[in-house]
Design a protein around this motif. Structure first.
Motif, PDB file in Angstrom:
ATOM      1  N   HIS A 182      -9.848  -4.869  -2.667  1.00 12.96           N
ATOM      2  CA  HIS A 182      -9.066  -3.338  -1.827  1.00 12.96           C
ATOM      3  C   HIS A 182      -9.143  -3.848  -0.450  1.00 12.96           C
ATOM      4  N   TYR A 183      -7.334  -2.901  -0.243  1.00 10.39           N
ATOM      5  CA  TYR A 183      -6.743  -3.472   0.899  1.00 10.39           C
ATOM      6  C   TYR A 183      -7.999  -3.255   2.532  1.00 10.39           C
ATOM      7  N   GLU A 184      -9.098  -3.099   2.613  1.00 17.20           N
ATOM      8  CA  GLU A 184      -9.602  -3.024   3.411  1.00 17.20           C
ATOM      9  C   GLU A 184     -11.482  -3.237   3.216  1.00 17.20           C
ATOM     10  N   GLU A 185     -11.799  -3.652   3.259  1.00 22.45           N
ATOM     11  CA  GLU A 185     -13.547  -4.109   2.334  1.00 22.45           C
ATOM     12  C   GLU A 185     -14.382  -4.533   3.910  1.00 22.45           C
ATOM     13  N   PRO A 207     -15.694  -1.982  -6.657  1.00 19.41           N
ATOM     14  CA  PRO A 207     -16.108  -2.942  -5.455  1.00 19.41           C
ATOM     15  C   PRO A 207     -16.023  -4.758  -5.208  1.00 19.41           C
ATOM     16  N   HIS A 208     -15.105  -4.916  -6.039  1.00 20.12           N
ATOM     17  CA  HIS A 208     -14.515  -6.104  -5.883  1.00 20.12           C
ATOM     18  C   HIS A 208     -15.720  -7.547  -6.751  1.00 20.12           C
ATOM     19  N   ASP A 254      -9.662   7.182   2.411  1.00 20.57           N
ATOM     20  CA  ASP A 254      -8.589   6.335   1.800  1.00 20.57           C
ATOM     21  C   ASP A 254      -7.944   7.339   0.332  1.00 20.57           C
ATOM     22  N   THR A 263     -14.696  -0.672   1.860  1.00 21.71           N
ATOM     23  CA  THR A 263     -13.719   0.110   1.670  1.00 21.71           C
ATOM     24  C   THR A 263     -13.559   2.021   2.821  1.00 21.71           C
ATOM     25  N   ARG A 264     -12.737   2.783   3.149  1.00 17.68           N
ATOM     26  CA  ARG A 264     -12.965   3.744   4.262  1.00 17.68           C
ATOM     27  C   ARG A 264     -12.692   4.900   2.803  1.00 17.68           C
ATOM     28  N   VAL A 273     -10.954   2.575  -9.449  1.00 16.25           N
ATOM     29  CA  VAL A 273     -12.112   1.469  -9.204  1.00 16.25           C
ATOM     30  C   VAL A 273     -13.393   0.695  -9.472  1.00 16.25           C
ATOM     31  N   TYR A 296       1.281  -1.271   0.034  1.00 17.10           N
ATOM     32  CA  TYR A 296      -0.158  -0.296  -0.285  1.00 17.10           C
ATOM     33  C   TYR A 296       0.816   1.575  -0.149  1.00 17.10           C
TER      34      TYR A 296
END
Length: 321
Positions: free
Chosen positions: A264-267, A285-286, A273, A269-270, A283, A244
């Protein structure tokens, strides 16, 4: 009748759950449905009678519950990735585990191409300008790039990597790849490379490997400056393949022309970020593997594999190590 434990997550839409539920019922399974978001409820289920587990998606599954899966012939993961699942616990209990063996590979490959085009041509920005009427500052393509004639470096030439290569080559891209498991190029025009060389020569780098201890942070602060060609980074696999902080460094210092990320690194997401503050970051959303068509292909492939395992045959896509 085959007893199947189906693990899901609450944020999956009811339309998707209905599709899966109907396919499982049509296959004649006795389905025990549970959510990772309410794991305590699993404790009260008759796990000893479960013939197979469908993980849609794969997440941590408590080892004390695995201890009770004494009749389980297969844990079937409906995705390709399994990094969020404690697979070693299953292996210790000698429960076979399989992934989807490329059932949604076409969808993921198409999404990778979509992300290449989208980030190269700044599609979100252009869309926003049109619907807001804000044409002032439009650079008339001076920050856009064509794929034709560019070199695509593919990291991982498995099912998805090969489909991406085929589609990219049809768009006029030259294919270079790195994959220690591919000794001979499957196409004469695709050239094998080593990873460090690929970092320096590619106009686009597309990642298609599983997240493991060996691949985590494969792009990092130690090699990020080797991106000499200012490539686009396309990651529809796992975010953590690229460190990251190294990614932010590359964006801050214009070492890349753009970045496209699906996982993403967090799911979830924030919104704050910092990665999302760059105009050349695209991006999603997965959802690379998620289309109506791929869901049907994936669940049907899972059903077939579970049926095979319960019948005493060897399942496809077994994760042996």
């Amino acid at each position: 009748m085959t007893t199947l434990l189906w693990m899901t997550i609450d944020r999956h839409p009811e339309s998707l759950k209905t599709l899966i539920r109907e396919r499982l019922n049509s296959a004649g399974f006795d389905v025990l449905e549970a959510s990772y978001d309410a794991l305590d409820a699993v404790a009260g289920m008759p796990l000893e009678s479960v013939d197979a587990v469908l993980m849609a998606p794969a997440r941590y599954f408590p080892s004390e519950y695995m201890d009770r899966l004494t009749n389980c012939t297969l844990i079937q993961i409906w995705s390709s990735g399994y990094d969020k699942f404690n697979i070693d616990d299953a292996r210790e209990r000698k429960i076979p585990v399989a992934n989807n063996h490329g059932a949604n590979a076409v969808s993921v490959a198409e999404h990778a191409i979509l992300m290449m085009l989208g980030v190269s041509r700044r599609i979100p920005e252009m869309h926003e300008r049109v619907i807001t009427g804000n044409w002032a500052g439009n650079d008339h393509g001076m920050s856009s790039y064509s794929l034709n004639g560019k070199t695509l470096g593919i990291v991982g030439l498995g099912n998805i990597g090969r489909l991406v290569a085929t589609r990219a080559e049809a768009l006029g891209m030259a294919i270079r790849f790195v994959d220690p498991n591919v000794k001979v190029s499957p196409q004469g025009s695709w050239v094998s490379s080593d990873f460090e060389t690929l970092l320096g020569i590619a106009d686009y780098l597309s990642f298609h490997v599983h997240l493991t201890d060996a691949t985590r942070g494969m792009v990092n602060m130690g090699n990020i400056r080797k991106l000499e060609g200012q490539p686009f980074l396309i990651n529809v696999s796992r975010a953590e393949l690229i460190d990251y902080e190294a990614l932010l460094f590359a964006l801050d210092n214009q070492l890349v022309k753009g970045v496209a990320i699906d996982a993403h690194y967090e799911e979830p997401t924030r919104p704050d970020d910092r990665l999302f503050s760059f105009p050349n970051v695209l991006v999603s959303p997965h959802v690379a593997g998620s289309t109506v068509d791929s869901y049907y292909d994936t669940i049907d492939a899972c059903i077939l594999n579970i049926t095979r395992a319960v019948a005493g045959e060897e399942a496809h896509g077994l994760l042996r190590h």
